[in-house]
Design an enzyme around this catalytic site. Structure first.
Site, PDB file in Angstrom:
ATOM      1  N   SER A   1       0.852  -1.187   0.000  1.00 36.34           N
ATOM      2  CA  SER A   1       0.000   0.000   0.000  1.00 36.34           C
ATOM      3  C   SER A   1       0.889   1.240   0.000  1.00 36.34           C
ATOM      4  O   SER A   1       1.665   1.460   0.929  1.00 36.34           O
ATOM      5  CB  SER A   1      -0.895   0.006   1.234  1.00 36.34           C
TER       6      SER A   1
ATOM      7  N   HIS B   1      -0.795  -1.051  -4.518  1.00 39.10           N
ATOM      8  CA  HIS B   1      -2.135  -0.847  -3.954  1.00 39.10           C
ATOM      9  C   HIS B   1      -2.285   0.636  -3.616  1.00 39.10           C
ATOM     10  O   HIS B   1      -1.481   1.204  -2.873  1.00 39.10           O
ATOM     11  CB  HIS B   1      -2.297  -1.706  -2.696  1.00 39.10           C
TER      12      HIS B   1
ATOM     13  N   ASP C   1      -4.621   3.481  -2.024  1.00 39.43           N
ATOM     14  CA  ASP C   1      -5.748   3.707  -1.116  1.00 39.43           C
ATOM     15  C   ASP C   1      -6.298   5.108  -1.301  1.00 39.43           C
ATOM     16  O   ASP C   1      -5.653   6.085  -0.937  1.00 39.43           O
ATOM     17  CB  ASP C   1      -5.280   3.514   0.332  1.00 39.43           C
TER      18      ASP C   1
ATOM     19  N   MET D   1      -9.057   7.777  -0.283  1.00 38.06           N
ATOM     20  CA  MET D   1     -10.000   8.078   0.809  1.00 38.06           C
ATOM     21  C   MET D   1     -10.525   9.504   0.672  1.00 38.06           C
ATOM     22  O   MET D   1      -9.753  10.408   0.362  1.00 38.06           O
ATOM     23  CB  MET D   1      -9.287   7.957   2.155  1.00 38.06           C
TER      24      MET D   1
ATOM     25  N   HIS E   1      -8.071   1.098  -4.512  1.00 33.40           N
ATOM     26  CA  HIS E   1      -9.089   0.736  -3.512  1.00 33.40           C
ATOM     27  C   HIS E   1      -9.816   2.020  -3.149  1.00 33.40           C
ATOM     28  O   HIS E   1      -9.281   2.858  -2.437  1.00 33.40           O
ATOM     29  CB  HIS E   1      -8.338   0.109  -2.318  1.00 33.40           C
TER      30      HIS E   1
ATOM     31  N   MET F   1     -12.138   4.120  -1.221  1.00 29.78           N
ATOM     32  CA  MET F   1     -12.899   4.254   0.035  1.00 29.78           C
ATOM     33  C   MET F   1     -13.590   5.609  -0.032  1.00 29.78           C
ATOM     34  O   MET F   1     -13.281   6.537   0.733  1.00 29.78           O
ATOM     35  CB  MET F   1     -11.936   4.145   1.225  1.00 29.78           C
TER      36      MET F   1
ATOM     37  N   MET G   1     -11.643  -6.765   4.174  1.00 30.80           N
ATOM     38  CA  MET G   1     -10.881  -5.852   5.041  1.00 30.80           C
ATOM     39  C   MET G   1     -10.578  -6.531   6.389  1.00 30.80           C
ATOM     40  O   MET G   1     -11.466  -7.069   7.041  1.00 30.80           O
ATOM     41  CB  MET G   1     -11.677  -4.569   5.306  1.00 30.80           C
TER      42      MET G   1
ATOM     43  N   ASP H   1      -6.962  -7.027   2.994  1.00 25.68           N
ATOM     44  CA  ASP H   1      -6.376  -5.690   3.138  1.00 25.68           C
ATOM     45  C   ASP H   1      -6.542  -5.202   4.578  1.00 25.68           C
ATOM     46  O   ASP H   1      -7.665  -5.090   5.068  1.00 25.68           O
ATOM     47  CB  ASP H   1      -7.079  -4.737   2.158  1.00 25.68           C
ATOM     48  N   GLY H   2      -5.407  -4.882   5.188  1.00 21.07           N
ATOM     49  CA  GLY H   2      -5.443  -4.329   6.540  1.00 21.07           C
ATOM     50  C   GLY H   2      -4.948  -5.310   7.582  1.00 21.07           C
ATOM     51  O   GLY H   2      -5.522  -6.396   7.730  1.00 21.07           O
TER      52      GLY H   2
HETATM   53  C1  DX5 Z   1      -6.860   0.814   5.125  1.00 19.87           C
HETATM   54  C2  DX5 Z   1      -6.255   0.638   3.762  1.00 19.87           C
HETATM   55  C3  DX5 Z   1      -5.170  -0.369   3.757  1.00 19.87           C
HETATM   56  C4  DX5 Z   1      -4.010   0.021   4.624  1.00 19.87           C
HETATM   57  C5  DX5 Z   1      -3.150  -1.176   4.878  1.00 19.87           C
HETATM   58  O1  DX5 Z   1      -7.933   1.670   5.033  1.00 19.87           O
HETATM   59  O2  DX5 Z   1      -7.216   0.225   2.843  1.00 19.87           O
HETATM   60  O3  DX5 Z   1      -4.757  -0.643   2.443  1.00 19.87           O
HETATM   61  O4  DX5 Z   1      -3.245   1.041   4.053  1.00 19.87           O
HETATM   62  O5  DX5 Z   1      -2.225  -0.852   5.865  1.00 19.87           O
HETATM   63  P1  DX5 Z   1      -1.750  -1.929   6.922  1.00 19.87           P
HETATM   64  O6  DX5 Z   1      -1.187  -3.092   6.150  1.00 19.87           O
HETATM   65  O7  DX5 Z   1      -0.709  -1.210   7.721  1.00 19.87           O
HETATM   66  O8  DX5 Z   1      -2.934  -2.325   7.748  1.00 19.87           O
HETATM   67 ZN    ZN Z   2      -6.529  -0.612   0.854  1.00 21.90          ZN
END
Ligand code: DX5
Ligand code: ZN
Length: 219
Positions: free
Chosen positions: A8, A33, A35, A37, A66, A68, A139, A177-178
Protein backbone atom coordinates in the site's frame (compact mmCIF):
# COMPACT_ATOMS: atom_id res chain seq x y z
CA UNK A 1 3.26 -20.06 -5.54
CA UNK A 2 0.47 -18.06 -7.05
CA UNK A 3 0.43 -15.16 -4.61
CA UNK A 4 0.36 -11.39 -4.99
CA UNK A 5 1.83 -9.00 -2.46
CA UNK A 6 0.38 -5.53 -3.03
CA UNK A 7 2.23 -2.88 -1.03
CA UNK A 8 0.00 0.00 0.00
CA UNK A 9 1.55 3.25 -1.16
CA UNK A 10 -0.28 4.99 1.67
CA UNK A 11 2.55 3.79 3.90
CA UNK A 12 5.25 5.02 1.49
CA UNK A 13 7.39 8.10 2.08
CA UNK A 14 5.54 10.72 0.00
CA UNK A 15 8.58 12.96 -0.14
CA UNK A 16 10.33 10.26 -2.16
CA UNK A 17 7.47 8.87 -4.20
CA UNK A 18 9.48 8.20 -7.36
CA UNK A 19 12.14 6.31 -5.41
CA UNK A 20 9.50 4.39 -3.50
CA UNK A 21 7.77 3.47 -6.75
CA UNK A 22 11.09 2.24 -8.17
CA UNK A 23 11.64 0.24 -5.01
CA UNK A 24 8.32 -1.56 -5.52
CA UNK A 25 9.18 -2.12 -9.20
CA UNK A 26 12.40 -3.86 -8.16
CA UNK A 27 10.85 -5.84 -5.32
CA UNK A 28 8.89 -9.10 -5.18
CA UNK A 29 5.64 -7.13 -5.12
CA UNK A 30 2.99 -8.11 -7.65
CA UNK A 31 0.93 -4.91 -7.62
CA UNK A 32 0.78 -1.37 -6.35
CA UNK A 33 -2.14 -0.85 -3.95
CA UNK A 34 -3.50 2.71 -4.02
CA UNK A 35 -5.75 3.71 -1.12
CA UNK A 36 -8.12 6.48 -2.11
CA UNK A 37 -10.00 8.08 0.81
CA UNK A 38 -12.46 10.95 0.73
CA UNK A 39 -12.96 11.94 4.36
CA UNK A 40 -16.65 11.00 4.00
CA UNK A 41 -16.83 7.23 3.65
CA UNK A 42 -13.83 6.98 5.97
CA UNK A 43 -12.53 9.42 8.60
CA UNK A 44 -9.35 10.18 6.68
CA UNK A 45 -8.20 11.76 3.42
CA UNK A 46 -5.35 10.14 1.53
CA UNK A 47 -4.44 11.24 -1.99
CA UNK A 48 -6.00 11.74 -5.38
CA UNK A 49 -5.22 11.87 -9.08
CA UNK A 50 -1.99 13.93 -9.04
CA UNK A 51 -0.33 11.35 -6.80
CA UNK A 52 -1.80 8.44 -8.75
CA UNK A 53 -0.39 10.03 -11.91
CA UNK A 54 3.08 10.35 -10.36
CA UNK A 55 3.07 6.69 -9.34
CA UNK A 56 1.66 5.61 -12.71
CA UNK A 57 4.49 7.40 -14.52
CA UNK A 58 7.05 5.06 -12.94
CA UNK A 59 5.10 1.93 -12.03
CA UNK A 60 6.04 -1.16 -14.01
CA UNK A 61 3.53 -3.41 -12.23
CA UNK A 62 -0.28 -3.34 -12.22
CA UNK A 63 -1.97 -0.69 -10.10
CA UNK A 64 -4.87 -1.72 -7.86
CA UNK A 65 -6.98 1.20 -6.65
CA UNK A 66 -9.09 0.74 -3.51
CA UNK A 67 -11.76 3.41 -3.48
CA UNK A 68 -12.90 4.25 0.04
CA UNK A 69 -15.18 6.98 -1.25
CA UNK A 70 -18.86 7.69 -1.71
CA UNK A 71 -20.18 7.92 -5.27
CA UNK A 72 -17.20 6.01 -6.72
CA UNK A 73 -19.02 5.82 -10.06
CA UNK A 74 -18.10 9.45 -10.70
CA UNK A 75 -14.39 8.64 -10.75
CA UNK A 76 -14.13 5.18 -12.31
CA UNK A 77 -13.28 6.40 -15.80
CA UNK A 78 -10.54 8.67 -14.53
CA UNK A 79 -8.82 5.82 -12.72
CA UNK A 80 -8.88 3.81 -15.93
CA UNK A 81 -7.35 6.76 -17.77
CA UNK A 82 -4.49 6.76 -15.27
CA UNK A 83 -3.72 3.15 -16.15
CA UNK A 84 -5.29 1.48 -13.10
CA UNK A 85 -6.00 -2.17 -13.95
CA UNK A 86 -7.77 -3.42 -10.81
CA UNK A 87 -10.38 -1.27 -9.11
CA UNK A 88 -12.39 -2.02 -5.98
CA UNK A 89 -15.35 -0.12 -4.58
CA UNK A 90 -16.96 -0.61 -1.19
CA UNK A 91 -20.16 -2.57 -0.71
CA UNK A 92 -21.08 -0.14 2.08
CA UNK A 93 -20.49 2.94 -0.08
CA UNK A 94 -22.76 2.08 -2.99
CA UNK A 95 -26.53 1.59 -2.68
CA UNK A 96 -27.66 -1.85 -3.82
CA UNK A 97 -29.69 -0.30 -6.63
CA UNK A 98 -26.47 1.08 -8.18
CA UNK A 99 -23.96 -1.70 -7.53
CA UNK A 100 -24.45 -3.75 -10.71
CA UNK A 101 -24.18 -0.65 -12.86
CA UNK A 102 -21.02 0.45 -11.05
CA UNK A 103 -19.42 -2.95 -11.63
CA UNK A 104 -20.40 -2.84 -15.31
CA UNK A 105 -18.81 0.58 -15.59
CA UNK A 106 -15.52 -0.65 -14.11
CA UNK A 107 -15.48 -3.53 -16.58
CA UNK A 108 -16.51 -1.44 -19.57
CA UNK A 109 -13.50 0.79 -18.80
CA UNK A 110 -11.30 -2.29 -19.25
CA UNK A 111 -10.48 -2.82 -15.57
CA UNK A 112 -10.96 -5.80 -13.27
CA UNK A 113 -13.75 -5.15 -10.78
CA UNK A 114 -13.66 -5.77 -7.06
CA UNK A 115 -15.98 -5.28 -4.11
CA UNK A 116 -14.45 -4.47 -0.74
CA UNK A 117 -16.26 -5.35 2.49
CA UNK A 118 -15.71 -3.90 5.95
CA UNK A 119 -15.05 -6.16 8.94
CA UNK A 120 -18.69 -5.81 10.06
CA UNK A 121 -20.11 -6.79 6.66
CA UNK A 122 -20.82 -10.51 6.25
CA UNK A 123 -19.46 -12.24 3.14
CA UNK A 124 -22.97 -13.52 2.33
CA UNK A 125 -23.90 -10.10 0.90
CA UNK A 126 -21.56 -10.91 -2.02
CA UNK A 127 -23.60 -13.84 -3.29
CA UNK A 128 -25.43 -11.70 -5.87
CA UNK A 129 -22.17 -10.35 -7.30
CA UNK A 130 -19.74 -13.27 -7.44
CA UNK A 131 -20.60 -14.01 -11.06
CA UNK A 132 -19.81 -10.46 -12.19
CA UNK A 133 -16.69 -9.49 -10.21
CA UNK A 134 -13.02 -10.45 -10.46
CA UNK A 135 -12.01 -10.04 -6.82
CA UNK A 136 -13.21 -9.41 -3.31
CA UNK A 137 -11.31 -7.24 -0.86
CA UNK A 138 -11.88 -8.61 2.64
CA UNK A 139 -10.88 -5.85 5.04
CA UNK A 140 -8.90 -6.98 8.07
CA UNK A 141 -9.35 -3.55 9.70
CA UNK A 142 -11.90 -0.76 9.50
CA UNK A 143 -10.85 1.23 6.44
CA UNK A 144 -9.22 4.62 6.96
CA UNK A 145 -5.76 4.07 8.34
CA UNK A 146 -2.77 1.80 7.99
CA UNK A 147 -1.11 0.23 11.00
CA UNK A 148 -4.29 -0.94 12.74
CA UNK A 149 -4.81 -4.21 14.55
CA UNK A 150 -6.08 -7.13 12.49
CA UNK A 151 -9.58 -8.48 13.26
CA UNK A 152 -9.01 -12.16 13.94
CA UNK A 153 -12.45 -13.09 12.53
CA UNK A 154 -11.19 -12.12 9.07
CA UNK A 155 -9.58 -15.50 8.45
CA UNK A 156 -12.87 -17.32 9.00
CA UNK A 157 -14.62 -14.86 6.66
CA UNK A 158 -12.05 -15.64 3.96
CA UNK A 159 -12.63 -19.32 4.43
CA UNK A 160 -16.43 -19.00 4.12
CA UNK A 161 -16.05 -16.74 1.09
CA UNK A 162 -13.70 -19.24 -0.50
CA UNK A 163 -16.35 -21.94 -0.10
CA UNK A 164 -18.96 -19.65 -1.66
CA UNK A 165 -16.67 -19.03 -4.64
CA UNK A 166 -16.03 -22.74 -5.11
CA UNK A 167 -19.75 -23.52 -4.86
CA UNK A 168 -20.59 -20.79 -7.38
CA UNK A 169 -17.92 -22.15 -9.78
CA UNK A 170 -16.57 -18.69 -10.50
CA UNK A 171 -13.07 -17.32 -10.85
CA UNK A 172 -12.91 -14.67 -8.12
CA UNK A 173 -9.71 -13.82 -6.28
CA UNK A 174 -9.70 -13.01 -2.57
CA UNK A 175 -7.59 -10.08 -1.45
CA UNK A 176 -7.07 -9.30 2.24
CA UNK A 177 -6.38 -5.69 3.14
CA UNK A 178 -5.44 -4.33 6.54
CA UNK A 179 -3.37 -5.77 9.33
CA UNK A 180 -1.66 -8.38 7.16
CA UNK A 181 1.77 -9.47 8.36
CA UNK A 182 4.07 -12.39 8.94
CA UNK A 183 1.95 -13.74 11.78
CA UNK A 184 -1.30 -14.16 9.83
CA UNK A 185 -0.42 -14.41 6.11
CA UNK A 186 -0.11 -18.19 6.09
CA UNK A 187 -3.48 -18.79 7.76
CA UNK A 188 -5.09 -16.34 5.32
CA UNK A 189 -3.50 -18.17 2.39
CA UNK A 190 -4.73 -21.50 3.71
CA UNK A 191 -8.22 -20.01 4.05
CA UNK A 192 -8.12 -19.11 0.34
CA UNK A 193 -6.69 -15.59 0.02
CA UNK A 194 -4.23 -15.07 -2.83
CA UNK A 195 -3.60 -11.32 -2.78
CA UNK A 196 -2.23 -9.59 0.30
CA UNK A 197 -2.14 -5.85 0.78
CA UNK A 198 0.65 -4.78 3.09
CA UNK A 199 1.10 -1.25 4.31
CA UNK A 200 2.96 -0.96 7.58
CA UNK A 201 4.33 -4.52 7.36
CA UNK A 202 6.24 -3.52 4.22
CA UNK A 203 6.45 0.14 3.26
CA UNK A 204 7.03 1.45 6.80
CA UNK A 205 9.92 -0.96 7.36
CA UNK A 206 13.54 0.11 7.05
CA UNK A 207 14.04 -2.43 4.24
CA UNK A 208 10.72 -2.82 2.41
CA UNK A 209 12.14 -5.23 -0.18
CA UNK A 210 13.37 -7.55 2.52
CA UNK A 211 10.06 -7.18 4.37
CA UNK A 212 8.24 -8.39 1.24
CA UNK A 213 10.55 -11.38 0.98
CA UNK A 214 9.97 -12.15 4.65
CA UNK A 215 6.21 -12.03 4.08
CA UNK A 216 6.49 -14.46 1.17
CA UNK A 217 8.78 -16.70 3.20
CA UNK A 218 6.15 -16.85 5.95
CA UNK A 219 3.73 -18.54 3.54
C1 DX5 B 1 -6.86 0.81 5.12
C2 DX5 B 1 -6.26 0.64 3.76
C3 DX5 B 1 -5.17 -0.37 3.76
C4 DX5 B 1 -4.01 0.02 4.62
C5 DX5 B 1 -3.15 -1.18 4.88
O1 DX5 B 1 -7.93 1.67 5.03
O2 DX5 B 1 -7.22 0.22 2.84
O3 DX5 B 1 -4.76 -0.64 2.44
O4 DX5 B 1 -3.25 1.04 4.05
O5 DX5 B 1 -2.22 -0.85 5.86
P1 DX5 B 1 -1.75 -1.93 6.92
O6 DX5 B 1 -1.19 -3.09 6.15
O7 DX5 B 1 -0.71 -1.21 7.72
O8 DX5 B 1 -2.93 -2.32 7.75
ZN1 ZN C 1 -6.53 -0.61 0.85
Amino acid sequence: MNVIIAPSMLSADFGRMYEQTELVNESKAGWFHLDIMDGVFVPNISFGFPVVKAIAAKASKPMDAHLMIVNPENYIERFAQQGVEWLSIHYEAVPKSRMMKAISLIKSCGMKAGIAINPATPVEVLIDYLHVIDYVVVMGVNPGFSGQKFFEGTTEKVSVLNEMITAAEVDVMIQVDGGVGKSNIKALYEAGARCFVAGSAVMSQSDPKQAMEDLLAAL
